[in-house]
Motif scaffolding. Structure first.
Motif, PDB file in Angstrom:
ATOM      1  N   ILE A 302       0.839  -1.286   0.023  1.00 21.08           N
ATOM      2  CA  ILE A 302      -0.100   0.117  -0.110  1.00 21.08           C
ATOM      3  C   ILE A 302       0.788   1.379  -0.035  1.00 21.08           C
ATOM      4  CG2 ILE A 302      -0.289   0.132   2.659  1.00 21.08           C
ATOM      5  CD1 ILE A 302      -2.941   1.001   2.046  1.00 21.08           C
ATOM      6  N   ALA A 303       2.015   1.253   0.562  1.00 20.18           N
ATOM      7  CA  ALA A 303       2.984   2.246   0.599  1.00 20.18           C
ATOM      8  C   ALA A 303       3.331   2.711  -0.856  1.00 20.18           C
ATOM      9  CB  ALA A 303       4.202   2.090   1.298  1.00 20.18           C
ATOM     10  N   ASP A 304       3.430   1.629  -1.949  1.00 22.94           N
ATOM     11  CA  ASP A 304       3.520   2.162  -3.417  1.00 22.94           C
ATOM     12  C   ASP A 304       4.999   2.811  -3.339  1.00 22.94           C
ATOM     13  OD1 ASP A 304       2.945   1.590  -5.942  1.00 22.94           O
ATOM     14  OD2 ASP A 304       1.768   3.523  -5.917  1.00 22.94           O
ATOM     15  N   ASN A 305       6.016   2.181  -2.754  1.00 24.09           N
ATOM     16  CA  ASN A 305       7.401   2.586  -2.869  1.00 24.09           C
ATOM     17  C   ASN A 305       7.792   4.286  -2.385  1.00 24.09           C
ATOM     18  OD1 ASN A 305       8.435   0.080  -3.582  1.00 24.09           O
ATOM     19  ND2 ASN A 305       7.771   0.520  -5.596  1.00 24.09           N
ATOM     20  N   ASN A 306       6.754   4.728  -1.807  1.00 22.53           N
ATOM     21  CA  ASN A 306       6.653   5.917  -1.243  1.00 22.53           C
ATOM     22  C   ASN A 306       7.518   6.078  -0.019  1.00 22.53           C
ATOM     23  OD1 ASN A 306       6.428   8.778  -0.631  1.00 22.53           O
ATOM     24  ND2 ASN A 306       4.150   8.682  -0.731  1.00 22.53           N
ATOM     25  N   THR A 307       8.728   6.951  -0.216  1.00 16.71           N
ATOM     26  CA  THR A 307       9.635   7.155   1.190  1.00 16.71           C
ATOM     27  C   THR A 307       9.372   8.313   1.867  1.00 16.71           C
ATOM     28  OG1 THR A 307      11.493   8.022  -0.408  1.00 16.71           O
ATOM     29  CG2 THR A 307      11.567   5.567  -0.162  1.00 16.71           C
ATOM     30  N   SER A 308       8.186   8.890   1.720  1.00 19.67           N
ATOM     31  CA  SER A 308       7.882  10.294   2.447  1.00 19.67           C
ATOM     32  C   SER A 308       7.573   9.695   3.968  1.00 19.67           C
ATOM     33  CB  SER A 308       6.754  10.927   2.076  1.00 19.67           C
ATOM     34  OG  SER A 308       6.226  11.856   2.850  1.00 19.67           O
ATOM     35  N   ILE A 309       7.836  10.792   4.830  1.00 18.76           N
ATOM     36  CA  ILE A 309       7.628  10.611   6.450  1.00 18.76           C
ATOM     37  C   ILE A 309       6.201  10.452   6.527  1.00 18.76           C
ATOM     38  CG2 ILE A 309       7.546  12.900   6.914  1.00 18.76           C
ATOM     39  CD1 ILE A 309       9.050  10.339   9.143  1.00 18.76           C
ATOM     40  N   ALA A 310       5.374  10.952   5.519  1.00 15.65           N
ATOM     41  CA  ALA A 310       3.747  11.002   5.709  1.00 15.65           C
ATOM     42  C   ALA A 310       3.296   9.414   6.107  1.00 15.65           C
ATOM     43  CB  ALA A 310       3.225  11.623   4.731  1.00 15.65           C
TER      44      ALA A 310
END
Length: 464
Positions: A302-310
């Motif tokens: 579900i994170a979809d390779n997103n590395t944001s702190i959000a």
């Protein structure tokens, strides 16, 4: 309890002014003699376990952060690493550290008897026993250094070769061994699922097998060395006794042997006597459980390779939702379960429907998958345990609020979960035919084994 008593006493010696004065007034070589005849054995034991922790947490960080993947991508081969691990593996197995004992026995009895004694010790599961004893010394020695509060523990002089119930073993070893073994087991499981190292290679096996042995010994040793520890009927009765102990109501006059709540409060006694620095260090150590969530949420689909702190901040919405659902069910149970049962069932139905609806929506409109459910449990369960441990430190501020009742209730569920995890392998081994007889014959002499078999037959006839 004897090991705990002696280890706590050595912890108090470390804090004493006597050792401080000796350290200032003795020369280096005499100080070595003082170290190895007083606190050195316990200090070295603690360093060994802390090294295992540092190694596993370091490997987990490297796997989850992608450092290990990048290092493997840029490395031409792993022959040098394999050679280093190969040599270190011999020491890690304990063969090198057992060498002084073999040499001493060789001088006294000869080479072949010394080797035979060493092999006999391994067949009698001595490695399992002493690895478990290492955990006892480390826990109580380290806790006394951190918080103080060593106390006398009545070990008794009873007949030692008797079956101890699962609830009694859990009370004795839950905090010192079982919880730590489960923590290391989760680290190894997460590392296995996210490490880029091929799982069948020698390098991977050599780096993890001794840690798995530590986990197995800390969980299984109390039952392996427990007479009739793998008897199926005794296992069933022990589990029923454990569940009754967990749910038995606490109170000022309840003993820890009968009530989980009394035992849970007694396990926090060391936090009453510690100072501000002890509490601060305890909170800092407990923060390690939050790293699971921080590292794993970025690996979810579900994170979809997103590395944001959000991504990490949004994952706390899930934690808040789970606690809110639990509080709602607990409130409904207390208010409706006795007299208006239909309303309680209605609340359960609504919570189940909303949960299923949310999962379906996530599956349909996001990259969420069913594997994420299992992976996220490895992230959020340690986080919940970390929150409970921090709440115990802050007990003077929280006990008068409504939050404390939720903390106690959640802690009860966690101990029930830990008990089921510990008992699962024990139940499987109890179910296997012939394992109980094999355990009895390995641990005890032939006469006692025969007497134990006869007593089981007699007790079976009486119950019939």
């Amino acid at each position: 309890m004897f090991e705990a008593k002696v280890a706590s006493g050595n912890g108090e010696q470390v804090l004493s002014r006597d050792i401080y004065r000796l350290g200032h007034r003795l020369d280096f070589f005499r100080m070595l003699s003082v170290f190895y005849t007083t606190v050195g054995f316990y200090f070295n034991s603690m360093v060994v376990v802390l090294t295992v922790y540092a190694f596993l947490w370091g490997r987990l960080y490297m796997a989850l952060s992608g450092i290990e993947k990048e290092a493997q991508k840029n490395a031409s081969n792993n022959k040098a690493l394999g050679a280093i691990v190969n040599q270190q593996f011999i020491i890690q197995l304990g063969l090198f550290t057992a060498l002084p004992m073999v040499v001493e026995n060789t001088l006294e009895h000869g080479f072949l008897p010394a080797v035979w004694d060493f092999l006999t010790m391994q067949l009698q599961l001595a490695s399992l026993f002493y690895t478990f004893s290492l955990g006892t010394r480390t826990h109580f020695f380290g806790r006394t250094i951190l918080h103080g509060g060593a106390k006398y523990r009545a070990t008794g002089r009873g007949f030692v070769v008797e079956h101890k119930s699962f609830a009694e073993n859990y009370r004795l070893y839950a905090r010192s061994h079982f919880v730590k073994a489960i923590e290391l087991g989760i680290i190894l499981t997460v590392y296995a699922s996210h490490s880029p190292l091929p799982k069948g290679t020698f390098v991977y096996i050599a780096m993890t097998i001794s840690s798995w042995f530590l986990v197995v010994s800390w969980i299984m040793s109390p039952f392996v060395f427990n007479p009739s520890g793998f008897d199926w009927l005794k296992t069933v009765y022990d589990f029923e006794d454990f569940v009754n102990w967990i749910w038995y109501p606490g109170g000022p006059f309840r003993k820890a042997e009968f009530s989980w709540e009394t035992w849970w409060y007694e396990e926090q006694d060391h936090l009453k006597t510690t100072g501000i620095w002890g509490k601060l260090l305890e909170i800092i150590l407990d923060l390690r459980f939050f790293f699971f969530q921080y590292g794993i949420v970025y690996q979810l689909g579900i994170a979809d390779n997103n590395t944001s702190i959000a991504v990490y901040l949004l994952s706390w919405i899930f934690m808040v939702a789970v606690v809110a659902i639990y509080i709602s069910l607990a409130y409904a149970r207390d208010k409706y379960a006795t007299n208006e049962h239909i309303y309680y069932r209605l609340v359960q139905l609504l919570v189940t429907m909303v949960t299923v609806l949310v999962i379906v929506l996530l599956l349909e409109f996001t990259s969420f998958s069913f594997v994420d459910l299992l992976t996220s449990s490895l992230a959020f369960i340690p986080t919940g345990w970390g929150i409970i441990l921090i709440a115990q430190v802050l007990r003077p501020f929280l006990q008068s609020t409504l939050v404390w009742d939720t903390v106690v209730s959640l802690a009860r569920l966690y101990d029930l979960l830990f008990g089921i995890i510990v008992m699962a392998p024990m139940a499987v081994l109890s179910w296997l035919p012939g394992f109980q007889s094999m355990q009895t014959r390995i641990l005890f002499n032939e006469a006692f084994s025969r007497g134990l078999q006869i007593s089981r037959i007699v007790s079976g006839k009486k119950s019939a």
